[in-house]
Design a protein around this motif. Structure first.
Motif, PDB file in Angstrom:
ATOM      1  N   SER A  98      36.860  33.919  36.450  1.00 53.32           N
ATOM      2  CA  SER A  98      37.766  33.558  35.358  1.00 53.32           C
ATOM      3  C   SER A  98      37.307  32.306  34.624  1.00 53.32           C
ATOM      4  CB  SER A  98      39.180  33.339  35.907  1.00 53.32           C
ATOM      5  OG  SER A  98      39.173  32.317  36.891  1.00 53.32           O
ATOM      6  N   ARG A 271      42.024  24.699  46.352  1.00 55.72           N
ATOM      7  CA  ARG A 271      42.142  25.660  45.255  1.00 55.72           C
ATOM      8  C   ARG A 271      40.986  26.666  45.332  1.00 55.72           C
ATOM      9  NH1 ARG A 271      42.322  22.664  39.771  1.00 55.72           N
ATOM     10  NH2 ARG A 271      42.908  24.745  39.067  1.00 55.72           N
ATOM     11  N   TYR A 272      41.072  27.722  44.518  1.00 52.97           N
ATOM     12  CA  TYR A 272      40.020  28.738  44.400  1.00 52.97           C
ATOM     13  C   TYR A 272      39.780  29.475  45.719  1.00 52.97           C
ATOM     14  CZ  TYR A 272      39.355  25.860  40.279  1.00 52.97           C
ATOM     15  OH  TYR A 272      39.574  25.145  39.146  1.00 52.97           O
ATOM     16  N   SER A 274      39.655  32.450  48.315  1.00 54.03           N
ATOM     17  CA  SER A 274      39.319  33.861  48.145  1.00 54.03           C
ATOM     18  C   SER A 274      39.380  34.566  49.490  1.00 54.03           C
ATOM     19  CB  SER A 274      37.908  34.002  47.552  1.00 54.03           C
ATOM     20  OG  SER A 274      37.410  35.313  47.704  1.00 54.03           O
ATOM     21  N   ASP A 379      39.282  37.105  42.177  1.00 52.92           N
ATOM     22  CA  ASP A 379      39.299  36.075  41.145  1.00 52.92           C
ATOM     23  C   ASP A 379      39.435  34.668  41.720  1.00 52.92           C
ATOM     24  OD1 ASP A 379      38.923  35.646  38.479  1.00 52.92           O
ATOM     25  OD2 ASP A 379      40.908  36.286  37.844  1.00 52.92           O
ATOM     26  N   SER A 380      39.287  34.523  43.044  1.00 49.56           N
ATOM     27  CA  SER A 380      39.423  33.215  43.707  1.00 49.56           C
ATOM     28  C   SER A 380      40.724  32.529  43.289  1.00 49.56           C
ATOM     29  CB  SER A 380      38.225  32.314  43.384  1.00 49.56           C
ATOM     30  OG  SER A 380      37.022  32.906  43.795  1.00 49.56           O
ATOM     31  N   GLU A 381      41.812  33.307  43.303  1.00 50.30           N
ATOM     32  CA  GLU A 381      43.079  32.831  42.754  1.00 50.30           C
ATOM     33  C   GLU A 381      43.999  32.185  43.784  1.00 50.30           C
ATOM     34  OE1 GLU A 381      41.862  36.092  43.257  1.00 50.30           O
ATOM     35  OE2 GLU A 381      43.253  37.306  42.087  1.00 50.30           O
ATOM     36  N   TYR A 407      48.634  33.481  47.561  1.00 51.63           N
ATOM     37  CA  TYR A 407      47.673  34.378  46.911  1.00 51.63           C
ATOM     38  C   TYR A 407      48.424  35.323  45.991  1.00 51.63           C
ATOM     39  CZ  TYR A 407      43.407  37.172  46.488  1.00 51.63           C
ATOM     40  OH  TYR A 407      42.282  37.808  46.011  1.00 51.63           O
ATOM     41  N   THR A 410      45.238  38.465  40.507  1.00 51.66           N
ATOM     42  CA  THR A 410      45.249  38.656  39.067  1.00 51.66           C
ATOM     43  C   THR A 410      45.016  40.121  38.736  1.00 51.66           C
ATOM     44  OG1 THR A 410      42.876  38.319  38.832  1.00 51.66           O
ATOM     45  CG2 THR A 410      44.275  36.347  38.766  1.00 51.66           C
ATOM     46  N   THR A 413      41.553  41.146  39.845  1.00 52.72           N
ATOM     47  CA  THR A 413      41.440  41.458  41.269  1.00 52.72           C
ATOM     48  C   THR A 413      42.071  42.807  41.579  1.00 52.72           C
ATOM     49  OG1 THR A 413      41.391  39.136  41.926  1.00 52.72           O
ATOM     50  CG2 THR A 413      42.124  40.712  43.590  1.00 52.72           C
TER      51      THR A 413
END
Length: 529
Positions: A98, A271-272, A274, A379-381, A407, A410, A413
């Protein structure tokens, strides 16, 4: 409270901790490894699902929208993983996600990492398996792929196939030492050079040291071996360098708990997150169709019914790893086996509960299942919302915890998971061979054994917590070398990449220690199997 000193304090004894520990000790440094789990050997691993056996060394940590399965012992995840050892494809290092720009550091490419992959494959070692090493379940996947016009291949494994008994109890540790865990290579090699490994030591905080010649202080608690929620005692270590390798769930929590003590930490910590894009499905194989469509027959009575026979991972199709395809459309489909204790996760299509007659009938057929793991591009969200009072999560019971991971997949994903689901159905539902059901018909909550990215490397300080050298931004001498450093999902099992990155980071750790006046050098060969 005990107070001790060491040149290098390594927090965690999985791939990210064991590898630097070995080279640092071999180079002459005083090395101490603190591991929150117990220390067990082959004789201690039991073929049992009784409480008090596997849940001594495995934690299932439930977050908000995702659950993580993690190792909890000396050797970390290498003791309980299924040993699939794959190099990440070249395109994985070029991902943008992203961000809209390359996520990985500019100097980190597949070709740059290949020499470090070589070292790990030599040390474990990794076996290039052949078709005789593939389980019957893996053969069913291969036959179904062939019939659908696709390829399938044996998966490289960190397993000595000459001594493996195909007992299929890898999640409980290898009773026969056939699985090449870190208990058989880097960790004993580190101890041979004087490294001290302390099990049941759980690090709580990091802070600056007030002891001359030392840079950081780590506080820890010593856990009761019979009840990890109880503390037996506590202590402090002063270290010149910290190697933080407590895992993608543990490492960000230690740093976030230490934020005020350290005078702040990078915004990207926690953050990020996955789950490596993991998505599990169950294909309920029609035994008659396995015989007539695939020409397979295990016995006169059953054409299949062999889910639990053989190693957990033996075959995969890599046909969907096309570098020319856009992100979120590339994935590996891998045959995998999970113990019967998780069978309740399989669901009938259109139903959302684990109970009822249809669910009971489905689980009664579990020997005819073919379980599949899709590793996609997420998306490592994920992110971490809070810090528990102690440890990495709130321990609810032995082997079960409540984490603060959040988690929310998105649309990208979700789309990646849908593409993988569609491909699995095209292979296994062709002409009624099987009925495919994801573990969850809804795409949340997710389940992963491959947590990544919560303290990731990168070139942009706004979106990465670590430099390309794995050093925590703003805190010289703190290095992160576990799965939390990986910046994005890989589309393959991540253990070999975590290990290769730890190999790559180690010379920088040694140079940092040299800068503090320590007599240490880099140059030891990989430990010999």
């Amino acid at each position: 409270m005990s107070v001790e000193t060491t040149d290098v304090l390594v927090i965690g004894s999985g791939f990210g901790g064991a590898i630097p520990a070995y080279y640092l000790a071999a180079g002459g440094a005083r090395v101490t490894v603190l591991e929150r789990g117990p220390r067990l050997s082959a004789a201690d691993f039991s073929h049992s699902l009784k409480l008090g056996s596997y849940n001594r060394i495995v934690d299932v940590i439930r977050g908000d929208g995702i659950s993580v399965v993690a190792g909890n012992c000396v050797g970390g995840g290498s003791v309980v993983y299924f040993a699939a050892s794959l190099r990440a494809p070249t395109f994985a290092f070029e991902r943008q996600g992203s961000l809209g720009r390359r996520i990985w550091p500019a100097d980190l490419t597949r070709s740059a990492l290949d020499p470090w992959y070589d070292r790990v494959e030599e040390a474990l070692p990794v076996t290039r398996t052949a078709w005789p090493d593939v389980s019957y379940a893996g053969g069913v996947l291969a036959a179904a792929c062939h019939r659908a016009g696709m390829t399938c291949n044996p998966v490289p494994l960190a397993v000595d196939t000459r001594t493996c008994t195909n007992c299929n109890w890898m999640l409980s540790g290898c009773h026969f030492d056939a699985k090449r865990s870190l208990l058989l290579n880097y960790l004993p090699a580190a101890e041979a050079y004087g490294a001290s490994i302390r099990p049941l030591h759980e690090v709580q905080t990091l802070s600056p040291s007030n002891l001359p010649g030392y840079r950081y202080t780590a506080t820890f608690t010593i856990l009761d071996p019979d009840d990890y929620s109880c503390t037996a005692s506590s202590g402090v270590f002063h270290a010149k360098v910290i190697v933080l390798a407590a895992g993608a769930v543990g490492t960000p929590i230690i740093l976030k708990r230490s934020a005020l003590l350290l005078g702040g930490i990078p915004e990207a910590v926690g953050r990020y997150f996955s789950g490596n894009g993991d998505r599990v499905s169950v294909a309920d194989i029609d035994d008659n169709k396995a015989r007539t469509l695939l020409g397979l027959s295990r016995s006169n009575e059953a054409a299949y019914q062999a889910l639990p026979i053989g190693r957990p991972i033996t075959a995969a199709t890599f046909d969907f790893l096309d570098p020319g395809k856009p992100e979120f459309s590339r994935f590996t489909l891998q045959q995998i086996y999970f113990p019967p204790i998780v069978n309740l996760l399989a669901q009938q299509s259109g139903q959302t509960h684990w109970f009822g007659i249809s669910q009971r009938n489905l689980r009664a057929r579990w020997r005819s299942w073919l379980t599949l793991l899709a590793m996609t591009e997420d998306d490592s969200e994920g992110f971490f919302s809070s810090v528990p009072p102690t440890g990495s999560f709130i321990r609810l019971a032995p082997g079960i915890g409540l984490g603060s991971m959040c988690y929310r997949p998105t649309a990208r994903t979700r789309g990646a998971w849908l593409k993988a689901d569609t491909a699995i159905r095209a292979i296994l539902e062709k002409d009624g061979l099987a009925q495919v059901r994801p573990w969850q018909e809804e795409v949340t909550p997710a389940v992963t054994a491959h947590p990544l990215g919560s303290v990731r490397i990168g070139d942009d300080p706004r979106t990465s917590a670590l430099t390309s050298a794995h050093e925590l931004r703003g805190h010289p001498g703190i290095f992160v070398t576990d799965g939390s450093a990986l910046p994005a999902a890989l589309t393959v099992n991540p253990s070999l990449t975590i290990a290769a990155l730890a190999e790559r980071a180690t010379p920088g750790v040694i140079n940092c220690l040299k800068g503090m006046g320590a007599s240490v050098h880099y140059g030891a060969p990989p430990p010999q199997p």
